[in-house]
Design a protein around this motif. Sequence first.
Motif, PDB file in Angstrom:
ATOM      1  N   LEU A  41       1.607  12.338  -7.303  1.00 29.76           N
ATOM      2  CA  LEU A  41       2.874  11.607  -7.274  1.00 29.76           C
ATOM      3  C   LEU A  41       3.124  11.011  -5.897  1.00 29.76           C
ATOM      4  O   LEU A  41       3.583   9.878  -5.787  1.00 29.76           O
ATOM      5  CB  LEU A  41       4.025  12.529  -7.672  1.00 29.76           C
ATOM      6  CG  LEU A  41       3.998  12.976  -9.130  1.00 29.76           C
ATOM      7  CD1 LEU A  41       5.204  13.826  -9.449  1.00 29.76           C
ATOM      8  CD2 LEU A  41       3.960  11.774 -10.050  1.00 29.76           C
ATOM      9  N   LEU A  88       1.006   7.968  -5.582  1.00 25.46           N
ATOM     10  CA  LEU A  88       1.480   6.904  -6.477  1.00 25.46           C
ATOM     11  C   LEU A  88       2.749   6.256  -5.935  1.00 25.46           C
ATOM     12  O   LEU A  88       2.855   5.029  -5.856  1.00 25.46           O
ATOM     13  CB  LEU A  88       1.740   7.503  -7.867  1.00 25.46           C
ATOM     14  CG  LEU A  88       2.279   6.573  -8.944  1.00 25.46           C
ATOM     15  CD1 LEU A  88       1.307   5.436  -9.188  1.00 25.46           C
ATOM     16  CD2 LEU A  88       2.510   7.330 -10.241  1.00 25.46           C
ATOM     17  N   VAL A  89       3.711   7.094  -5.538  1.00 22.53           N
ATOM     18  CA  VAL A  89       4.977   6.546  -5.040  1.00 22.53           C
ATOM     19  C   VAL A  89       4.748   5.754  -3.755  1.00 22.53           C
ATOM     20  O   VAL A  89       5.297   4.654  -3.592  1.00 22.53           O
ATOM     21  CB  VAL A  89       5.999   7.691  -4.826  1.00 22.53           C
ATOM     22  CG1 VAL A  89       7.218   7.183  -4.078  1.00 22.53           C
ATOM     23  CG2 VAL A  89       6.411   8.278  -6.155  1.00 22.53           C
ATOM     24  N   VAL A 131       3.378   2.333  -4.607  1.00 23.71           N
ATOM     25  CA  VAL A 131       4.361   1.408  -5.178  1.00 23.71           C
ATOM     26  C   VAL A 131       5.362   0.957  -4.115  1.00 23.71           C
ATOM     27  O   VAL A 131       5.706  -0.226  -4.044  1.00 23.71           O
ATOM     28  CB  VAL A 131       5.078   2.071  -6.374  1.00 23.71           C
ATOM     29  CG1 VAL A 131       6.199   1.186  -6.871  1.00 23.71           C
ATOM     30  CG2 VAL A 131       4.093   2.330  -7.487  1.00 23.71           C
ATOM     31  N   PHE A 139      -3.704   3.669  -3.790  1.00 20.83           N
ATOM     32  CA  PHE A 139      -4.205   3.731  -5.160  1.00 20.83           C
ATOM     33  C   PHE A 139      -5.611   4.342  -5.188  1.00 20.83           C
ATOM     34  O   PHE A 139      -5.956   5.096  -6.097  1.00 20.83           O
ATOM     35  CB  PHE A 139      -4.217   2.342  -5.808  1.00 20.83           C
ATOM     36  CG  PHE A 139      -2.907   1.969  -6.441  1.00 20.83           C
ATOM     37  CD1 PHE A 139      -2.357   2.773  -7.413  1.00 20.83           C
ATOM     38  CD2 PHE A 139      -2.226   0.834  -6.052  1.00 20.83           C
ATOM     39  CE1 PHE A 139      -1.143   2.460  -7.995  1.00 20.83           C
ATOM     40  CE2 PHE A 139      -1.009   0.505  -6.627  1.00 20.83           C
ATOM     41  CZ  PHE A 139      -0.469   1.317  -7.600  1.00 20.83           C
TER      42      PHE A 139
END
Lengths: 149, 527
Positions: free
Chosen positions: B10, B13-14, B17, B119
């Motif tokens: 997480l 991923l966060v 983004v 990523f």
Amino acid sequence: MRTTARAIVPIILVVSISLFVEGHNLPGGGFIGGVLTTTAFAIIYVTFGLDFLERGVFGRDPDAELRPTRERVVDVYRRVFAVGLAIAVTSGLAPLVLGYPFLSQSFVVLEGVPLYDHLEVASALAFDFGVYCVVVGGLLTILSVVGAE
Amino acid sequence: MTGVVVAPMLVALVTAVVTLLLRRRVRTRVVVSVAGGLGYALAVAALCWQVVLAPDAPGIATYQVGDWPAPYGITLVADGLSAFMLAMVATVAVAATVFSARYVPSSERRTFYHPLFHFLLLGVTGSFLTGDLFNLFVWFEVMLMSSYVFVAFYGGPLHTRAAFWYVSLNLVASAVFLVAVGGLYATVGTLNMADMARRLAEPAAYGIDARPTVGLLALLLSVFALKAGLVPFQFWIPTAYRAAPPPVTALLAAASKKVGIYAIVRVSFTVFADAAVVVRLPWIEPTTPLAFVGAVLFVMATGSILVGGLGAIDRDSIEGVLAYSSIGQVGFIAVPVAIAATTTAPELRRFAILAALVYALNHSLAKGLLFLAAGTVRHATGTIYFDGLGGLARHFPTLSGTFLLGALSLVGIPPLSGFFGKFLVFDAAVRADASAVIALLLVGSLLTIAYATRAWNRGFWGARSPAVEDATIDPVQVAVLVALALVILAVGVGFDPIYRFADAAAGAALDAETYVDAVAPRGGESG
């Protein structure tokens, strides 16, 4: 070609949205809805040319000097892509805050909605909407940048 | 408790983004990226502590994504092996993130550097944590998609050619992977690794004809070997590693390669260890899938050590030497894995896996350090070709010192981490009583000494070239190098906890029973 495009583009858009809305438990979903929406835009591009959206929607003359990657439309597409990704991730994180595992889903059924009678609102819809934005944004960026070269 | 399993993914991923959303604010993006790297390391540390290292640690933890029960949903499994791999990757990832902040210019074209970096990290993390074979495929793709862009990052002719090779090769590999996964699903009736291990152990009870799985295992092995860069699948490595930006190359060498090794270990020792399948090949007497994997791996490892070592000797650039050296070093990691697969003695098997893990750790740290050092040299002097270099040692003693330390760790000099890696691998070969393997390792070690010495002599000693004379060096980059060098030294000096961690990891890799029990897939009916 232009007449056909005027007729079929709205139909494609409506079908794509309906595919997107029922995606959580019927065939469809954010991905396929997004792809279908993109084909509607692709038809506009093929029929009216690459600058049509820039002129028709934003009311600006596309500057021939600007590189296609820096045009306003492409910039919007990219932003849609990034925001869609953020929505999808947030919808996955939200259950964590509420104490459920990552990506948990739920749904409520609304009764007595006009036209639809009953409508299922699934939390998966938020994730699907993120996917939809990612697909539309990504594919349109590719289409317009590669198409301009 | 189980939240820690998903936390590293997480965080990556966060961060990816958020950095993507911060397109206009260049400085904030770099800050977020570095903070994300540190947060990732913290998440991994929490995972390692709670699952493996704490006194009352369970040793394994699972997480059902979306609350779907195994084997239908996707299970994330963190056991000793995953935790060890994650800790290794996190160390290099932090260094590479900080290094990137100083290395990659923040122009328009480089907008996607930081999101893609995270990523890539996400793909690596997902591959280590997933307990589902199809999900492993998905994480491989996440990892590959980002690395495609990085290989083509600078957009020159060399990079485009490297990217073309890399993409076409990996598309074929992905197709093969998908065929293998589909075939396994059709044969065994499940994609969950724990469930698959359980079903393969007693195929008759589940009504499975397990014979096709041998061929599918071979397909999987070739895909993983391609990711790890083992001969005969090594040819993409030199061009791709030289084309990608150095911090990314450090991460590719330290993490993506290890994903290949991890996948081989996981699939062979957790899924196929107890498989009641007989491998029948022409000219060879019937054997178990594990022994088959061991034999194939040994051939690949032999090729890798020789090709990598010989190839590295006459390269004309630092990065060329390092890329070829990576091929050889993965061979060194594959040798003990092959020993573990062929032997039947449980102690030796555990010890050999342990040796492979320690060697992998050393390779990640040392190669990460060396690639970052090569990046610093390129950043300072504008070249990495030996023709344009020379006299770096006198001009930049700190930079050269870290390079020397990394090279010595590759060679295996005490008290660096490399010494224990080499020592344990040799020890495993001696315990296996395989003189051919020992001879091979000796030849490989001599080649390592040869190319490391040559790189040092040509690049760092000798007369100062004009490029070196005019160079200025970035202090933050050097600080990162020094930090990594200290980690290598610390691992070598305080080796005992690392040994225990690696031993727990090796135990976890071999303990398929605990793995199956922890995941506890439902459903005993025939597939």
